[in-house]
Design a protein around this motif. Structure first.
Motif, PDB file in Angstrom:
ATOM      1  N   GLU A 139       0.829  -1.208   0.000  1.00  0.00           N
ATOM      2  CA  GLU A 139       0.000   0.000   0.000  1.00  0.00           C
ATOM      3  C   GLU A 139       0.859   1.251   0.000  1.00  0.00           C
ATOM      4  N   GLU A 140       1.976   1.205   0.696  1.00  0.00           N
ATOM      5  CA  GLU A 140       2.872   2.363   0.735  1.00  0.00           C
ATOM      6  C   GLU A 140       3.625   2.544  -0.582  1.00  0.00           C
ATOM      7  N   GLN A 169      -5.183  -7.326  -4.521  1.00  0.00           N
ATOM      8  CA  GLN A 169      -3.942  -6.562  -4.638  1.00  0.00           C
ATOM      9  C   GLN A 169      -3.397  -6.603  -6.065  1.00  0.00           C
TER      10      GLN A 169
END
Length: 647
Positions: A139-140, A169
């Protein structure tokens, strides 16, 4: 003896002493120069240690002063040593260490991913951490995912995260990379990430990735109906749209071929489609790029093998020679592979330089003939040489790969070298000229057309030259193997087909026919094995005995192989005559007067084949003997065992 008076005695010179004095004088210090006193060994050692310590301190301080995040990386390195220690830390403790490490780098993962050491630390955290840890890292990284794909060190971390990502994802990653797949496949680091993404994606997602090479609407409109292949798309559009699709394909494929970035499976799929659909001159340029060592990197997949077969089929003699030389040292490995073996078959049936084929391909296969006959994939090469293009040994789906469709050579037009959308118009004009030239040539008379990669040598002549004759030839190796291990080969599940083709001498009598001494020895060995008493071979053997433990007439594979060989005696030509000679020897030496032993066993399939063999005398004798053993007409009984061949 008289002594002369007044004469001086002779003086002998010691040469060794003179040389020693010369060395000593040369080594002695000059009086005008001062000699520095030498330090003791202990003092020299201490000085070296102090120098190393000062150097290490300076090296440790340098990144702290000059590099961003250097202090954090040094702190993380100590924890990383514990994380990757297998003996002291395992299981839950490792997961906790990974979680603690990621907590310290929160918000700085993207910065650290491009660092050599920090990237390795993050990879260990992704490997040993929890799914929540990996999700947080991903996510980062997502906002900078596209830029990080081209980083040498960050690419390894991204590949680790892609290979362990969940379906949602993966969908998020694909959404970020949407519209950039052709661009990323031109970059060595990014191409590896796209390859991992392609392997993890679903069929629909794969088609969406490939469709970016076809047309721009598949990038702009996510809900557009996706074609399953380039051939399917070209079959549903008009000529103008077809031209646009091929133009876009050529724009994106040329840089990939020039950089030889052909390892990803998605690239191999695109290559296979491109070689079958693009205009002839563009195909010729692609073949020129692939002919060489790069061919070995793609032949292990279906699409790569299809591209490799196209190289052998469409290449010029110079390109084929270059491609075959690149296979040297890898032929036996390729022969055992499901897809790479098809490339070897294409080379053997399309290349005219048989001396080159013998020196590179045949020479590497000769030491492995027995293992080759027993290997499920490698035996196809032998079966192709003994029975070329037989549908019995090469299914239609594989035959379509081995024999690419014929292409007419077109006037060469320079392929577009553009790699961006700004030069679309110029590229479209070039491809349009190429397609028009191809249409003109196809409209010409057959006498004026020239086939791409045409083979001038007759197929039968090529096969005979490849098999050869005499010592060291492939023909001698096959017949010698059959003479030594004929019954064992017939009992083997895969080798039985090869043994049958050898026993009949190959199609058109490639191996010399019944007068070949080794073939005659094989026939004799098989007949002797069939004539063995049934009790001695099977009295103590269970019904589910392994292959090779049963009588050759009762074994599942050998009985069917003998049936096929006897039925081949009805075929015309040299192969039929050799098979008929074997059928006569089998009947006279093993079956005549003993048919009652095999009725009701696997051996009855051989008896049914004898009723339909190519010898009228044997058919009559077997019919008379079986009539006394059966409750029905022998012809009706045989139909259920050998099919229409008995009629």
């Amino acid at each position: 003896m008289a002594v002369l008076t007044g004469a001086k005695p002779s003086r002998q010179v010691d040469k060794t002493a003179v040389k020693k004095r010369a060395r000593d004088s040369a080594a002695a210090p000059s009086p005008s120069k001062k000699v520095k006193p030498t330090k003791p060994a202990s003092q020299l050692h201490a000085t070296a240690i102090d120098s190393n310590i000062r150097t290490e301190e300076k090296t440790r301080e340098l990144p702290v002063r000059e590099k961003k995040n250097a202090g954090l990386i040094q702190a993380l390195t100590k924890q990383w040593e514990k994380l990757r220690n297998r003996n002291e830390n395992a299981g839950p403790l490792r997961k906790q260490l990974a979680t603690d490490t990621l907590a310290k780098v929160q918000g700085r993962v993207a910065e650290l991913a491009v660092n050599h050491k920090a990237s390795r630390i993050l990879q260990s955290c992704a490997k040993h951490g929890t799914s929540e840890d990996r999700a947080a890292m991903l996510e980062e990284l997502l906002p900078q995912f596209l830029e990080l794909t081209k980083s040498c060190y960050a690419s390894f971390l991204l590949r680790k995260l892609v290979s362990t990502a969940s379906k949602p994802q993966l969908q998020g990653i694909l959404r970020i990379l949407r519209g950039h797949i052709p661009e990323l496949l031109r970059h060595p680091y990014a191409a590896a990430i796209v390859d991992d993404l392609y392997l993890c994606a679903s069929g629909q997602q794969r088609n969406a990735m490939v469709a970016e090479f076809y047309a721009r609407e598949y990038v702009l409109f996510e809900q557009a109906a996706l074609p399953k292949s380039l051939a399917e798309l070209l079959g549903t559009v008009d000529a103008s749209k077809k031209q646009q699709v091929l133009r876009r394909m050529s724009i994106h494929m040329q840089p990939i071929l020039e950089k030889a970035l052909i390892d990803p499976m998605i690239t191999q799929r695109l290559l296979a489609e491109y070689l079958l659909a693009a205009p002839s001159s563009l195909v010729a340029e692609a073949v020129e790029s692939l002919a060489g060592p790069g061919l070995l990197r793609i032949v292990h997949t279906r699409d790569g093998a299809q591209a490799g077969c196209a190289v052998m089929a469409y290449g010029s003699p110079k390109e084929r020679k270059k491609a075959i030389k690149a296979l040297k040292g890898h032929v036996w490995t390729m022969a055992q592979d499901r897809w790479a073996s098809l490339v070897l078959i294409t080379a053997l049936q399309r290349v005219d330089d048989t001396s080159l084929l013998r020196s590179v391909i045949i020479s590497e296969l000769l030491p492995h003939l027995e293992a080759m006959a027993e290997a499920k994939q490698a035996r196809r090469i032998l079966l192709h040489l003994l029975a070329p293009n037989s549908s019995c040994w090469l299914p239609p789906a594989l035959a379509a790969l081995v024999q690419p469709p014929k292409r007419i050579a077109a006037v060469a037009v320079k392929a577009p070298a553009a790699a961006n959308e700004d030069e679309d118009e110029a590229a479209e004009e070039l491809v349009a000229d190429e397609m028009q030239a191809e249409v003109v040539i196809e409209a010409q008379g057959a006498a004026e057309q020239q086939e791409m990669g045409i083979s001038k040598k007759e197929p039968l002549v090529r096969i005979q030259e490849l098999l050869g004759q005499g010592n060291g030839s492939l023909a001698q190796g096959l017949t010698l193997l059959a003479s030594l291990k004929g019954p064992a080969l017939l009992r083997h599940a895969a080798a039985s087909d090869v043994a049958v083709e050898i026993a009949r001498g190959g199609e058109h009598g490639f191996l010399g026919g019944a007068d070949n001494a080794h073939l005659a020895a094989m026939h004799t060995a098989v007949v002797e094995a069939a004539a063995e008493p049934r009790q001695s071979a099977t009295a103590d053997a269970p019904k589910d005995a392994k292959p090779g433990e049963q009588h050759i007439m009762e074994d599942y594979y050998s009985s069917r192989a003998l049936r096929s060989l006897v039925l081949m005696s009805r075929q015309p030509g040299a192969a039929g005559e050799t098979a008929c000679s074997f059928a006569a020897a089998l009947w006279a030496g093993a079956l005549k007067g003993r048919c009652n032993l095999w009725v009701g066993t696997h051996g009855e399939k051989v008896l049914a084949a004898v009723l339909s063999c190519g010898s009228e005398k044997i058919r009559q004798e077997s019919h008379a003997e079986l009539s006394q053993l059966l409750d029905q007409a022998p012809e009706d009984w045989a139909k259920a065992l050998v099919g229409a061949a008995s009629s």
